[in-house]
Design a protein around this motif. Structure first.
Motif, PDB file in Angstrom:
ATOM      1  N   GLN A   9       0.826  -1.198   0.000  1.00 54.22           N
ATOM      2  CA  GLN A   9       0.000   0.000   0.000  1.00 54.22           C
ATOM      3  C   GLN A   9       0.868   1.258   0.000  1.00 54.22           C
ATOM      4  N   ASP A  11       3.132   2.855  -2.116  1.00 53.46           N
ATOM      5  CA  ASP A  11       3.459   2.711  -3.534  1.00 53.46           C
ATOM      6  C   ASP A  11       4.974   2.813  -3.764  1.00 53.46           C
ATOM      7  N   GLU A  12       5.495   1.964  -4.650  1.00 60.44           N
ATOM      8  CA  GLU A  12       6.933   1.974  -4.928  1.00 60.44           C
ATOM      9  C   GLU A  12       7.404   3.332  -5.429  1.00 60.44           C
ATOM     10  N   LYS A 155      -6.685   1.500 -11.191  1.00 57.87           N
ATOM     11  CA  LYS A 155      -5.508   1.399 -10.331  1.00 57.87           C
ATOM     12  C   LYS A 155      -5.883   0.785  -8.989  1.00 57.87           C
ATOM     13  N   ARG A 159      -4.327  -2.725  -7.516  1.00 57.46           N
ATOM     14  CA  ARG A 159      -3.664  -2.873  -6.226  1.00 57.46           C
ATOM     15  C   ARG A 159      -4.404  -3.887  -5.339  1.00 57.46           C
ATOM     16  N   ARG A 237      -1.963  10.654  -5.366  1.00 58.13           N
ATOM     17  CA  ARG A 237      -0.700  10.810  -6.098  1.00 58.13           C
ATOM     18  C   ARG A 237      -0.335  12.281  -6.287  1.00 58.13           C
TER      19      ARG A 237
END
Length: 253
Positions: A9, A11-12, A155, A159, A237
């Motif tokens: 969770q 995010d990379e 998205k 996930r 984001r």
């Protein structure tokens, strides 16, 4: 990370932005989530029964992970339940925390109760299969997510699929929730925290309303509160650059 959430969770790409600030970023699964230890023998907590563990135990787990990594101390960032664990870590192991960043969190469950709609999400019965779990995730995040930022259902489903395939354990989530409820309020103990502290919170958060962030910042001496209009109970984001900038300001002093 938060209730029932796995390390993915985080995010990379978000972690990469932090790494570009010079940090060695470690994300991990709390007990009863992801590939961590699951207390299957404890079953589903019965109403009124003692919790299998407390948030203090999850904080101790974090300190134990730092031991395994060979880290004496770290800049600690937690979101939602993860923020509660980070707070507990700063209280119980102050020498292990260089800075504390508490995101969309609260000093205690009664400080900022969820809205009725968000509470319904929290209490939603576990999905019976993978397809239903993905649909449930899209529906749930449309309720608790950020109304000021356009959601990306594709998205979210992607996930959710990764999380389902990696580990699906709704009983573990129930045990984590029981730990939150049994752990009480940290407000008085947070007054003893002396590490530089940052509190990030969405002004439109229905699951942990803004009062939770304000209470956290008010409890920790010298804490800085940054709030975001239109942000709900997720990490949009569009706000990542701001989050990273605020965290970097804290960690570089």
């Amino acid at each position: 990370m938060g209730l029932g959430a796995q390390l993915i969770q985080w995010d990379e790409e978000f972690c990469q932005l932090l790494a570009e600030q010079g940090h060695h970023v470690v994300r991990f699964d709390n007990r009863d989530s992801g590939l961590s230890t699951h207390l299957h023998d404890q079953g589903v907590p019965a109403r009124g029964a003692p919790s299998a563990y407390l948030l203090d135990d999850l904080a101790d787990d974090t300190a134990g992970l730092m031991d395994a990594l060979g880290w004496q101390a770290a800049h600690v960032v937690g979101a939602s339940m993860g923020g509660m664990i980070a707070q507990a870590l700063a209280i119980r192991h102050p020498d292990r925390v260089l800075t504390l960043t508490s995101i969309m969190s609260t000093p205690g469950p009664s400080v900022a109760p969820p809205t009725e709609a968000a509470l319904a999400v929290l209490m939603t019965r576990a999905a019976p299969d993978r397809e239903a779990a993905l649909a449930q995730a899209v529906r749930n995040w449309s309720i608790i997510g950020s109304p000021g930022f356009a959601p990306d259902p594709e998205k979210i489903a992607e996930r959710a699929a990764l999380a389902y395939d990696r580990c699906f354990d709704p009983d573990g989530t129930a045990r984590q929730l029981a730990a939150i409820m049994a752990s009480g309020d940290r407000t008085e103990l947070l007054a003893g925290v002396r590490v530089p502290t940052l509190v990030l919170h969405g002004e439109a958060d229905p699951l942990v309303p803004i009062e939770g962030g304000r209470a956290t910042a008010a409890a920790v001496p010298g804490a800085r509160l940054v709030t975001y209009p239109g942000m709900g109970h997720d990490l949009p984001r569009e706000l990542w650059p701001s989050f990273v900038e605020e965290i970097a300001k804290l960690t570089t002093g």
